[in-house]
Scaffold this motif. Structure first.
Motif, PDB file in Angstrom:
ATOM      1  N   GLY A  78       1.695  -2.177  -5.880  1.00 11.02           N
ATOM      2  CA  GLY A  78       0.941  -2.116  -4.305  1.00 11.02           C
ATOM      3  C   GLY A  78      -0.145  -1.043  -6.169  1.00 11.02           C
ATOM      4  N   GLN A  79      -1.235  -0.929  -5.484  1.00 10.75           N
ATOM      5  CA  GLN A  79      -2.144   0.260  -5.937  1.00 10.75           C
ATOM      6  C   GLN A  79      -1.408   1.020  -6.953  1.00 10.75           C
ATOM      7  OE1 GLN A  79      -1.883   0.545  -3.096  1.00 10.75           O
ATOM      8  NE2 GLN A  79      -2.260   3.028  -2.771  1.00 10.75           N
ATOM      9  N   GLY A  80      -1.063   2.502  -6.439  1.00  6.19           N
ATOM     10  CA  GLY A  80      -0.334   3.520  -7.278  1.00  6.19           C
ATOM     11  C   GLY A  80      -0.184   4.650  -6.404  1.00  6.19           C
ATOM     12  N   TYR A 114       4.434   3.451  -8.478  1.00 10.08           N
ATOM     13  CA  TYR A 114       4.640   2.221  -7.610  1.00 10.08           C
ATOM     14  C   TYR A 114       5.145   2.004  -6.411  1.00 10.08           C
ATOM     15  CZ  TYR A 114       0.204   2.432 -11.011  1.00 10.08           C
ATOM     16  OH  TYR A 114      -0.791   2.472 -11.819  1.00 10.08           O
ATOM     17  N   CYS A 115       4.863   0.608  -6.241  1.00  8.98           N
ATOM     18  CA  CYS A 115       6.222   0.297  -5.598  1.00  8.98           C
ATOM     19  C   CYS A 115       5.567  -1.245  -5.738  1.00  8.98           C
ATOM     20  CB  CYS A 115       6.391   0.653  -3.801  1.00  8.98           C
ATOM     21  SG  CYS A 115       4.580  -0.561  -3.161  1.00  8.98           S
ATOM     22  N   VAL A 137       0.682  -1.539   0.102  1.00  4.89           N
ATOM     23  CA  VAL A 137       0.044  -0.208  -0.264  1.00  4.89           C
ATOM     24  C   VAL A 137       0.885   1.781  -0.295  1.00  4.89           C
ATOM     25  CG1 VAL A 137      -1.362   1.569   0.889  1.00  4.89           C
ATOM     26  CG2 VAL A 137      -1.914  -1.205   1.098  1.00  4.89           C
ATOM     27  N   GLU A 138       0.838   2.158  -0.934  1.00  7.73           N
ATOM     28  CA  GLU A 138       1.590   3.511  -1.571  1.00  7.73           C
ATOM     29  C   GLU A 138       0.841   4.130  -0.911  1.00  7.73           C
ATOM     30  OE1 GLU A 138       2.094   1.058  -5.418  1.00  7.73           O
ATOM     31  OE2 GLU A 138       0.304   1.757  -4.764  1.00  7.73           O
ATOM     32  N   SER A 139       1.612   5.383  -0.264  1.00 14.76           N
ATOM     33  CA  SER A 139       1.017   6.695   0.405  1.00 14.76           C
ATOM     34  C   SER A 139       2.204   7.958   0.371  1.00 14.76           C
ATOM     35  CB  SER A 139       0.198   6.370   2.004  1.00 14.76           C
ATOM     36  OG  SER A 139       1.176   6.365   2.720  1.00 14.76           O
ATOM     37  N   GLY A 140       1.578   8.952   0.299  1.00 15.10           N
ATOM     38  CA  GLY A 140       2.681  10.210   0.493  1.00 15.10           C
ATOM     39  C   GLY A 140       2.888  10.668  -0.383  1.00 15.10           C
ATOM     40  N   GLY A 141       1.854  10.248  -1.900  1.00 16.28           N
ATOM     41  CA  GLY A 141       1.807  10.990  -3.325  1.00 16.28           C
ATOM     42  C   GLY A 141       0.934  12.349  -3.500  1.00 16.28           C
ATOM     43  N   GLN A 199      12.840 -10.383   2.748  1.00 18.80           N
ATOM     44  CA  GLN A 199      13.890 -11.266   2.196  1.00 18.80           C
ATOM     45  C   GLN A 199      13.160 -10.763   0.825  1.00 18.80           C
ATOM     46  OE1 GLN A 199      11.954 -15.058   2.652  1.00 18.80           O
ATOM     47  NE2 GLN A 199      12.496 -15.133   3.984  1.00 18.80           N
ATOM     48  N   TYR A 200      12.621  -9.875  -0.032  1.00 14.79           N
ATOM     49  CA  TYR A 200      12.417  -8.656  -1.373  1.00 14.79           C
ATOM     50  C   TYR A 200      13.273  -7.768  -1.647  1.00 14.79           C
ATOM     51  CZ  TYR A 200       8.621 -12.336  -1.583  1.00 14.79           C
ATOM     52  OH  TYR A 200       7.524 -13.398  -0.872  1.00 14.79           O
ATOM     53  N   ALA A 201      13.694  -7.544  -2.707  1.00 12.44           N
ATOM     54  CA  ALA A 201      13.878  -5.942  -3.629  1.00 12.44           C
ATOM     55  C   ALA A 201      12.792  -5.418  -3.735  1.00 12.44           C
ATOM     56  CB  ALA A 201      15.008  -6.577  -4.353  1.00 12.44           C
ATOM     57  N   MET A 202      12.823  -4.717  -3.235  1.00 13.22           N
ATOM     58  CA  MET A 202      11.908  -3.568  -3.082  1.00 13.22           C
ATOM     59  C   MET A 202      12.433  -2.233  -4.524  1.00 13.22           C
ATOM     60  SD  MET A 202       9.403  -4.574  -1.311  1.00 13.22           S
ATOM     61  CE  MET A 202       7.840  -3.862  -1.451  1.00 13.22           C
ATOM     62  N   GLY A 203      11.338  -2.512  -5.471  1.00 15.46           N
ATOM     63  CA  GLY A 203      11.454  -1.394  -6.860  1.00 15.46           C
ATOM     64  C   GLY A 203      10.171  -0.806  -6.433  1.00 15.46           C
ATOM     65  N   TRP A 204      10.895   0.295  -7.289  1.00 13.28           N
ATOM     66  CA  TRP A 204       9.952   1.402  -7.274  1.00 13.28           C
ATOM     67  C   TRP A 204       9.841   1.900  -9.086  1.00 13.28           C
ATOM     68  CZ3 TRP A 204       6.283   4.044  -3.952  1.00 13.28           C
ATOM     69  CH2 TRP A 204       6.622   4.512  -2.434  1.00 13.28           C
ATOM     70  N   PHE A 205       8.401   2.082  -9.206  1.00  8.98           N
ATOM     71  CA  PHE A 205       8.299   2.754 -10.873  1.00  8.98           C
ATOM     72  C   PHE A 205       7.282   3.445 -10.906  1.00  8.98           C
ATOM     73  CE2 PHE A 205      10.073  -1.559 -13.251  1.00  8.98           C
ATOM     74  CZ  PHE A 205      10.484  -2.170 -12.058  1.00  8.98           C
ATOM     75  N   ARG A 206       7.238   3.931 -11.861  1.00  6.32           N
ATOM     76  CA  ARG A 206       6.124   5.646 -12.582  1.00  6.32           C
ATOM     77  C   ARG A 206       5.822   4.753 -13.876  1.00  6.32           C
ATOM     78  NH1 ARG A 206      10.415  10.359 -11.786  1.00  6.32           N
ATOM     79  NH2 ARG A 206      11.521   9.965 -14.424  1.00  6.32           N
TER      80      ARG A 206
END
Length: 121
Positions: free
Chosen positions: A112-114, A95-96, A5-9, A31-38
């Motif tokens: 996430g939902q973006g 998105y994360c 769940v993303e927040s802060g936009g 255990q997961y790498a975490m990415g950010w996309f747009r």
């Protein structure tokens, strides 16, 4: 399963800052790498940055290097994207994602939902 769940936009003027957060469910967050996309309207989803499970490895797309910073707090199951010196071209839905350490969409299993980021000129 991992739920994100993303927040802060929001809306910010050019040159301003925002910090996005992505909260993850589950006990295996580290255990997961975490990415950010747009993804901007009419464009493909674009890699922004990624951080390894331990937080040791971090990578960014060239256009955000020196302006954006990814960090994570495994105790809080949260990853952050600090965005400074924002430009109108940074306007997009952000998105994360959780998965392997990768710079491509296919490298991630959970999304996430973006959250919308709009930078006005």
């Amino acid at each position: 399963q991992v739920q994100l769940v993303e927040s802060g936009g929001g809306l910010v003027q050019a040159g301003g800052s925002l910090r996005l957060s992505c909260a993850a469910s589950g006990r295996t967050f580290s255990q997961y790498a975490m990415g950010w996309f747009r993804q901007a309207p009419g464009k493909e989803r674009e890699f922004v940055g990624t951080i390894s499970g331990s937080g040791v490895r971090i990578d960014y797309i060239d256009s955000v290097k020196g302006r954006f910073t990814i960090s994570r707090d495994n105790a809080k199951n949260t990853v952050y994207l600090q965005m400074n010196s924002l430009k109108p071209d940074d306007t997009a839905v952000y998105y994360c994602a959780a998965g392997g350490y990768s710079t491509v969409v296919a490298g991630y299993d959970y999304w996430g939902q973006g959250t919308q980021v709009t930078v006005s000129s």
